[in-house]
Design a protein around this motif. Structure first.
Motif, short mmCIF file in Angstrom:
data_model
loop_
_atom_site.label_atom_id
_atom_site.label_comp_id
_atom_site.label_asym_id
_atom_site.label_seq_id
_atom_site.Cartn_x
_atom_site.Cartn_y
_atom_site.Cartn_z
N ASP A 90 -4.54 -3.25 0.77
CA ASP A 90 -3.18 -3.47 1.29
C ASP A 90 -2.11 -3.50 0.21
O ASP A 90 -0.92 -3.45 0.52
CB ASP A 90 -3.13 -4.78 2.08
CG ASP A 90 -4.00 -4.74 3.33
OD1 ASP A 90 -4.10 -3.65 3.93
OD2 ASP A 90 -4.57 -5.78 3.68
N TYR A 91 -2.54 -3.60 -1.06
CA TYR A 91 -1.57 -3.76 -2.15
C TYR A 91 -1.98 -2.90 -3.35
O TYR A 91 -3.14 -2.51 -3.49
CB TYR A 91 -1.50 -5.23 -2.59
CG TYR A 91 -1.14 -6.18 -1.48
CD1 TYR A 91 0.20 -6.38 -1.12
CD2 TYR A 91 -2.12 -6.86 -0.77
CE1 TYR A 91 0.53 -7.24 -0.10
CE2 TYR A 91 -1.80 -7.73 0.25
CZ TYR A 91 -0.47 -7.91 0.59
OH TYR A 91 -0.14 -8.76 1.61
N GLU A 92 -1.02 -2.64 -4.21
CA GLU A 92 -1.27 -1.93 -5.46
C GLU A 92 -0.60 -2.69 -6.59
O GLU A 92 0.45 -3.32 -6.40
CB GLU A 92 -0.70 -0.50 -5.39
CG GLU A 92 -1.36 0.36 -4.31
CD GLU A 92 -0.74 1.75 -4.22
OE1 GLU A 92 -0.03 2.15 -5.17
OE2 GLU A 92 -0.97 2.42 -3.19
N LYS A 115 0.82 -1.21 0.00
CA LYS A 115 0.00 0.00 0.00
C LYS A 115 0.85 1.27 0.00
O LYS A 115 1.79 1.40 0.78
CB LYS A 115 -0.91 0.00 1.24
CG LYS A 115 -1.85 1.19 1.33
CD LYS A 115 -2.70 1.11 2.57
CE LYS A 115 -3.64 2.31 2.69
NZ LYS A 115 -4.49 2.23 3.89
#
Length: 241
Positions: free
Chosen positions: A134-136, A30
């Motif tokens: 939480d992630y990209e 993130k």
């Protein structure tokens, strides 16, 4: 090699007999704290990379070759600069897992690494599985074309009398209905109407073909991934850094 299909098997269906395709992309944490935007960033100091071992994983081989081709584009084919880049890139690998799933566990569950490299379809599915907040996903502007070709196995369909139905099934993969379904799993497709309808889902990327840079997959295997090949040389140099 087993002579079960003819040499021109990939010309029997459109798009090199690949009804859908993908490319290699990055999953970052993130906020993208290391500001990873392209292949060049993966060779910077302080960036920990996770992807499967090219010796044991086709996914890993795609990653390695994508990195090499991107460097070749960047450095205009200067092999010394390409090798220098690849040495730094491989030196940043935190864990070389045996396959894509274990690399995902290392990154998402063991929380090792700043970036996981995998197929674009996979990193999007992983982000959905582990938490979109939480992630990209980062799709580099240049990456590898990863095709998923299909073919009937001639000896088998002729023996069983199933050529017509087997061929119809493969042709159905190109129909709009199935092409739309494939995009829900984050695969890129060829059907023009589906491409237009999903253009916001898939960032533009210059796709590089392995055959154009290495001659063939077999040549890439023999030159880079065989024992004592270029990969082994680069890893030895990375360990000495």
């Amino acid at each position: 090699k087993g002579n079960l299909i003819p040499e021109d098997w990939n010309q029997r269906l459109p798009n090199n007999a690949s009804p859908y395709y993908s490319t290699t992309a990055f999953l970052v944490r993130k906020g993208n704290p290391k500001d990873i935007q392209g292949w060049g960033d993966l060779a910077k100091d302080g960036v920990d990379v996770v992807f499967p071992n090219p010796k044991t994983s086709g996914n890993g081989r795609y990653t390695y070759l994508a990195a090499w081709m991107a460097a070749e584009e960047q450095f205009g084919g200067d092999e010394q600069k390409i090798r220098d880049y690849m040495t730094r890139f491989l030196g940043n690998v935190a864990v070389f897992d045996s396959g894509g799933r274990s690399a995902t566990v290392t990154f998402a569950e063991r929380e090792i690494g700043d970036v996981l490299i995998s197929f674009e379809s996979e990193v999007n599915n992983i982000r959905k599985e582990y938490g979109t907040g939480d992630y990209e996903v980062v799709v580099p502007k240049t990456s590898v074309l990863a095709e998923f070709p299909v073919s009937v196995v001639d000896d088998v369909v002729d023996e069983r009398g199933t050529r017509e139905v087997a061929t119809a099934y493969l042709e159905h993969l190109y129909d709009k209905e199935i092409q739309e379904l494939l995009t829900t799993f984050n695969y890129r497709v060829h059907h023009p109407e589906v491409v237009k309808a999903t253009e916001d889902q898939f960032p533009p990327v210059k796709l590089l073909k392995v055959e154009d840079y290495f001659g063939s997959w077999q040549n890439a295997q023999d030159t880079h991934f065989a024992s004592g090949g270029v990969l082994d040389e680069l890893q030895a140099q990375a360990r000495r850094r």
